[in-house]
Each structure stands twice: as structure tokens, then as C-alpha cells.
Design a protein around this motif. Structure first.
Motif, PDB file in Angstrom:
ATOM      1  N   GLY A  21      -9.326  -5.963 -42.030  1.00 61.10           N
ATOM      2  CA  GLY A  21     -10.311  -5.367 -41.121  1.00 61.10           C
ATOM      3  C   GLY A  21     -11.255  -6.434 -40.574  1.00 61.10           C
ATOM      4  O   GLY A  21     -11.486  -6.528 -39.370  1.00 61.10           O
ATOM      5  N   HIS A  22     -11.757  -7.283 -41.487  1.00 63.06           N
ATOM      6  CA  HIS A  22     -12.670  -8.356 -41.068  1.00 63.06           C
ATOM      7  C   HIS A  22     -11.986  -9.312 -40.109  1.00 63.06           C
ATOM      8  O   HIS A  22     -12.560  -9.727 -39.110  1.00 63.06           O
ATOM      9  N   LEU A  23     -10.744  -9.648 -40.437  1.00 59.47           N
ATOM     10  CA  LEU A  23     -10.013 -10.625 -39.631  1.00 59.47           C
ATOM     11  C   LEU A  23      -9.856 -10.111 -38.200  1.00 59.47           C
ATOM     12  O   LEU A  23     -10.141 -10.819 -37.229  1.00 59.47           O
ATOM     13  N   ALA A  24      -9.434  -8.858 -38.083  1.00 58.70           N
ATOM     14  CA  ALA A  24      -9.219  -8.281 -36.752  1.00 58.70           C
ATOM     15  C   ALA A  24     -10.548  -8.214 -35.991  1.00 58.70           C
ATOM     16  O   ALA A  24     -10.621  -8.550 -34.807  1.00 58.70           O
ATOM     17  N   ALA A  25     -11.598  -7.797 -36.715  1.00 57.70           N
ATOM     18  CA  ALA A  25     -12.909  -7.676 -36.066  1.00 57.70           C
ATOM     19  C   ALA A  25     -13.395  -9.045 -35.601  1.00 57.70           C
ATOM     20  O   ALA A  25     -13.994  -9.170 -34.531  1.00 57.70           O
ATOM     21  N   ARG A  26     -13.111 -10.099 -36.400  1.00 51.38           N
ATOM     22  CA  ARG A  26     -13.574 -11.433 -36.019  1.00 51.38           C
ATOM     23  C   ARG A  26     -12.877 -11.901 -34.741  1.00 51.38           C
ATOM     24  O   ARG A  26     -13.509 -12.495 -33.860  1.00 51.38           O
ATOM     25  N   CYS A  27     -11.583 -11.600 -34.615  1.00 49.82           N
ATOM     26  CA  CYS A  27     -10.865 -11.979 -33.381  1.00 49.82           C
ATOM     27  C   CYS A  27     -11.551 -11.352 -32.182  1.00 49.82           C
ATOM     28  O   CYS A  27     -11.760 -12.008 -31.153  1.00 49.82           O
ATOM     29  N   VAL A  28     -11.881 -10.071 -32.306  1.00 47.19           N
ATOM     30  CA  VAL A  28     -12.502  -9.360 -31.185  1.00 47.19           C
ATOM     31  C   VAL A  28     -13.859  -9.980 -30.865  1.00 47.19           C
ATOM     32  O   VAL A  28     -14.176 -10.245 -29.705  1.00 47.19           O
ATOM     33  N   GLU A  29     -14.651 -10.266 -31.918  1.00 48.27           N
ATOM     34  CA  GLU A  29     -15.978 -10.860 -31.693  1.00 48.27           C
ATOM     35  C   GLU A  29     -15.877 -12.198 -30.966  1.00 48.27           C
ATOM     36  O   GLU A  29     -16.653 -12.490 -30.058  1.00 48.27           O
ATOM     37  N   LEU A  30     -14.901 -13.009 -31.374  1.00 49.61           N
ATOM     38  CA  LEU A  30     -14.766 -14.332 -30.758  1.00 49.61           C
ATOM     39  C   LEU A  30     -14.382 -14.223 -29.287  1.00 49.61           C
ATOM     40  O   LEU A  30     -14.821 -15.011 -28.461  1.00 49.61           O
ATOM     41  N   LEU A  31     -13.550 -13.227 -28.981  1.00 49.60           N
ATOM     42  CA  LEU A  31     -13.024 -13.150 -27.614  1.00 49.60           C
ATOM     43  C   LEU A  31     -13.970 -12.444 -26.649  1.00 49.60           C
ATOM     44  O   LEU A  31     -14.030 -12.777 -25.475  1.00 49.60           O
ATOM     45  N   CYS A  32     -14.705 -11.454 -27.177  1.00 50.92           N
ATOM     46  CA  CYS A  32     -15.363 -10.528 -26.251  1.00 50.92           C
ATOM     47  C   CYS A  32     -16.463 -11.195 -25.409  1.00 50.92           C
ATOM     48  O   CYS A  32     -16.900 -10.611 -24.419  1.00 50.92           O
ATOM     49  N   HIS A  33     -16.879 -12.418 -25.777  1.00 51.79           N
ATOM     50  CA  HIS A  33     -17.914 -13.068 -24.970  1.00 51.79           C
ATOM     51  C   HIS A  33     -17.322 -13.907 -23.849  1.00 51.79           C
ATOM     52  O   HIS A  33     -18.041 -14.397 -22.987  1.00 51.79           O
ATOM     53  N   GLN A  34     -15.987 -14.043 -23.849  1.00 50.24           N
ATOM     54  CA  GLN A  34     -15.379 -14.860 -22.791  1.00 50.24           C
ATOM     55  C   GLN A  34     -15.336 -14.071 -21.485  1.00 50.24           C
ATOM     56  O   GLN A  34     -15.242 -12.845 -21.489  1.00 50.24           O
ATOM     57  N   PRO A  35     -15.388 -14.818 -20.359  1.00 48.85           N
ATOM     58  CA  PRO A  35     -15.448 -14.146 -19.048  1.00 48.85           C
ATOM     59  C   PRO A  35     -14.345 -13.109 -18.842  1.00 48.85           C
ATOM     60  O   PRO A  35     -14.598 -12.036 -18.312  1.00 48.85           O
ATOM     61  N   LEU A  36     -13.126 -13.425 -19.307  1.00 44.07           N
ATOM     62  CA  LEU A  36     -11.999 -12.495 -19.109  1.00 44.07           C
ATOM     63  C   LEU A  36     -12.294 -11.107 -19.672  1.00 44.07           C
ATOM     64  O   LEU A  36     -11.739 -10.103 -19.232  1.00 44.07           O
ATOM     65  N   PHE A  37     -13.221 -11.048 -20.665  1.00 41.61           N
ATOM     66  CA  PHE A  37     -13.419  -9.788 -21.379  1.00 41.61           C
ATOM     67  C   PHE A  37     -14.688  -9.034 -20.967  1.00 41.61           C
ATOM     68  O   PHE A  37     -15.023  -8.028 -21.595  1.00 41.61           O
ATOM     69  N   HIS A  38     -15.353  -9.511 -19.892  1.00 42.13           N
ATOM     70  CA  HIS A  38     -16.621  -8.866 -19.522  1.00 42.13           C
ATOM     71  C   HIS A  38     -16.485  -7.386 -19.229  1.00 42.13           C
ATOM     72  O   HIS A  38     -17.348  -6.592 -19.548  1.00 42.13           O
TER      73      HIS A  38
END
Ligand SMILES: Nc1ncnc2c1ncn2[C@@H]1O[C@H](COP(=O)(O)OP(=O)(O)O)[C@@H](O)[C@H]1O
Ligand SMILES: [Mg+2]
Length: 401
Positions: free
Chosen positions: A247-264
């Protein structure tokens, strides 16, 4: 007098004898008849008898099961026959039986036809038939059929499994090939980089040359990155084998990505139960798998839409499955078999390498798991990753033994 009495009693006894014999024969006939009826009624195959006018006379349990009608709905109703047995096919089959060119005269050897279930579903059956005659007169016909749905389903599944095996084999051999190529290219690339950097020092501040050299270095680094990913795909030994929280691992991936422009403009919906068990494997590599899947999803949606990440533990198999669903256009069925192959991409040259999913495939395999592509409820893509709670010790399944 006595004689006549005796004679009479003989006649009576003959008469009685006759009667008992007739009763016995009738009993035996009835018995044989009900025995035959029993066989017909309970046969697994469908048996349907019709008279010349197309009225159904017998509709056994097998026919009820295969076609979904009850005998009492069908028997006697001349309209019903045509509902499950296409009249055109029926006429053609009668013609064949009468012609005698398709088996013995009056018979139709087994052919594959389609009947129609009460629900409208088409039911493939093996069908044979015979004309029933009384003397020379045609009085009706009997059709006997067996359901092929289960048989065909198993055959389809077998073909599917065989195909997947071939596909896995193909990916593995592509892996071996690309590992070889990547190895060969790695050294010259390092050479180009070193010489380009040496030149860079020599050109001083000649702006045009500097810019050209920077471009050479930039492109070479891109090549190196591709080569590194290829090596990752083809070799991935489990880097480490540690306990981690899925659960933590998956959540960390999302946290790392969601600030990138592609994910706005991408919404994330997370459905990860808090009580997913601890896993054993290489979380670093798995993070790469999840990241690849999430970036692909955002690419497919052109950066606008929803990604739903859900997890589930299956105690029976002792596996955790993670699903990545997106609201993009989905994967066209005609490319679904190819997307895990190295270098397969539908992206414009320069923007996709076609390695993301093959790397993911290799890593998941090394973990003893599986990855599959399908369709999400809304029509987008759905990737399912299934991982055993404890990934096996380094497997011998590496591509370049
Ligand atoms: N979420 C998705 N929705 C639709 N198509 C997808 C999705 N993920 C992957 N694909 C298809 O699979 C192809 C291969 O993906 P990948 O191996 O990651 O390479 P790349 O992303 O470089 O194209 C993509 O080009 C795309 O056609
Ligand atoms: Mg990709």
C-alpha cells in the motif's frame, strides 16, 4: 360327462393360460416401452421427435437443458419448432435425408449446426437425424443433438493458453536478443560520450561547436538510457529481497508523480485496503513497474482524466493483485498482444521507446507474478498486476544464462 367336464376345464385352462400369457406380454411390452422412454427422457443428448406437420411429439430432458424450453411449452405447438431450429436448415436437412447422398437413405450423419436457445443464444451442436417410417410412409423425424458449448469453450481456452505460452516465449527470446544488442552498444556509447566530452574541453568558447557537441552528448545519453532499460528488461535479477508494504509503495509512486506537469489534470482514486499483508520482493523495481503503468495511463489520457488504483489480497492464492484503471481510450484489441514486446509503441518517434511495459513484464515475472492488460469498466485501459506475497528466491529464468 366326466370327460366333458374334463374337456371344459382344459378349455378354461387354455383360455386362462392364453390370458396370463397376454397379460405377461403386455406387461413386458409396457416395461420395455417405459424402459425405452426412460432412456429417451434422461439422455444427456437432446432428442426431439416431430410428426410430418412439424408438431413436436417428444422433447426430452437433454433438449430442455440445451435449449432452455420446457417440454410442455414445445409439445403440440407447431410454431415452436421453428423457434429453435431454423426452418431453412430444417428443410435442407430433410432434403439431404431423402436424397440419401449424405449418409444412408433416410438418415443424416452427424453435422455441426446451430440451434437457438430460448434466451436467443446460438447453441452450436452436433446434430444427426433420421426419418421415421411406418411401412413406406413417412410419419415424422427424429433429431439427436449434443451441446458443443463446453467443448468449444475448453478448446478456446486451450488455444488461448497455447498462444500465451508462445507469446511469453517470444518476449523471452526478444529479451535475449536485446540483451545481446544492448551489451554490444553500451561500450561504443561510452566511447562516444568520453570523446565528446574531451572535445568539449578543447573547443573553448566557439558557441556553434559547443551547441553541436551538447546535442551529441544529449542524444548519446538518451541512447544510454534506452540501453540501460533494455538491460533491465532482459536481466533483472531481483536487486534485493526485502519486506515492504504494498500500500505504501503504491501510494509513494502516486505522490512522486502527481506533482509533475503531465499529472496536473489527472485525478487519482485510491482503493487500497489498509490491511494488505507485508510483501517480500524488490520494492525499487516494483516502483518502476507502477511508475511505468501510471505514466502510460496519463499519456493515454493526454494528461486529463482519472486513474484508479485498487488493491486486493487473495488469501487462497496468497497473492496481492493491483489494478491500474484509467479513463483513457483503452487499448485497441488488435494491439493487446503486442504491447509487452520490447520496442512496441504507438507513440510518435522520439516520445516513446516501447520499453516501459516490457520492463514491467520482466520485473513482474522475476517476482513470480503476472501482468495483464484488459478493459476498465468505463472503456479505458486496465492493467492487473498479481504478485505472490513472497516472491521466489532469485529465479533461474533470467534471459541470458
Ligand atoms: N494505459 C494505456 N492506455 C492505452 N494504451 C496503452 C496504455 N498503456 C500502454 N499502452 C499502449 O502500449 C504501448 C506500449 O507501452 P510502453 O511499453 O510503455 O511503451 P511506450 O509508452 O514507450 O509507448 C503504448 O505505446 C500504447 O500504445
Ligand atoms: Mg510507456
Amino acid at each position: 360327462m366326466g370327460a366333458s367336464r374334463v374337456g371344459k376345464s382344459v378349455i378354461t385352462s387354455i383360455y386362462f393360460h392364453d390370458l396370463t400369457e397376454r397379460i405377461e406380454i403386455e406387461r413386458q411390452l409396457r416395461h420395455a416401452n417405459s424402459f425405452l422412454q426412460n432412456i429417451i427422457r434422461s439422455s444427456v443428448d437432446g432428442i426431439v421427435v416431430v410428426d410430418k406437420g412439424g408438431h413436436v411429439l417428444i422433447f426430452n430432458e437433454g433438449a430442455e437443458r440445451i435449449l432452455g424450453y420446457k417440454a410442455e411449452e414445445v409439445i403440440g405447438d407447431p410454431e415452436m419448432f421453428a423457434k429453435f431450429y431454423d426452418p431453412q436448415v430444417a428443410r435442407e436437412n430433410m432434403r439431404r435425408m431423402r436424397s440419401g447422398d449424405y449418409g444412408p437413405p433416410g438418415k443424416l450423419s452427424t453435422t455441426r449446426i446451430t440451434l437457438v436457445h430460448k434466451s436467443g443464444e446460438k447453441v452450436p451442436v452436433n446434430f444427426s437425424a433420421a426419418i421415421i417410417k411406418e411401412g413406406d410412409r413417412e410419419v415424422g423425424s427424429v433429431g439427436i443433438f449434443s451441446d458443443l458449448r463446453e467443448h468449444l469453450r475448453i478448446r478456446r481456452e486451450l488455444e488461448e493458453a497455447r498462444y500465451q505460452l508462445l507469446q511469453a516465449e517470444k518476449i523471452a527470446s526478444l529479451g535475449r536478443l536485446s540483451a545481446g544488442v544492448a551489451h554490444e552498444i553500451n561500450n561504443p556509447l561510452a566511447g562516444i560520450l568520453i570523446y565528446a566530452e574531451m572535445l568539449m574541453k578543447e573547443v573553448g568558447d566557439h558557441p556553434q561547436w559547443r551547441q553541436d557537441l551538447e546535442e551529441i552528448i544529449h542524444q548519446t545519453l538518451r541512447c544510454k538510457q534506452i540501453v540501460t532499460r533494455l538491460l533491465e528488461f532482459s536481466r533483472q535479477p531481483l536487486g534485493e529481497r526485502v519486506s515492504y508494504d504494498m500500500g505504501h509503495l503504491a501510494a509513494r509512486c502516486v505522490e512522486l508523480l502527481c506533482h509533475q506537469p503531465l499529472f496536473h489534470d489527472v485525478r487519482f482514486a485510491m482503493d487500497l485496503p489498509a490491511d494488505l499483508p507485508d510483501m517480500v520482493g524488490d520494492p525499487g523495481q516494483l516502483q518502476q513497474v507502477f511508475t511505468n503503468l501510471i505514466i502510460n495511463a496519463a499519456n493515454a489520457m493526454d494528461g486529463k482524466g482519472q486513474i484508479t488504483l485498487s488493491g486486493r489480497y487473495d488469501a487462497g492464492d496468497d497473492t496481492v493483485s493491483l489494478q491500474f484503471a484509467d479513463s483513457g481510450p483503452g487499448i485497441p484489441p488488435e494491439i493487446r498482444d503486442k504491447i509487452f514486446e520490447p520496442f512496441f509503441t504507438t507513440k510518435a518517434p522520439g516520445s516513446g521507446t516501447g520499453l516501459g511495459l516490457s520492463v514491467a513484464y520482466g520485473i513482474v515475472q522475476q517476482h513470480g507474478g503476472s501482468i495483464e492488460a484488459g478493459t476498465a469498466p468505463g472503456g479505458g485501459a486496465l492493467f492487473t498486476v498479481i504478485l505472490p506475497r513472497e516472491s521466489p528466491e532469485a529465479t533461474s529464468e533470467t534471459f541470458d544464462e
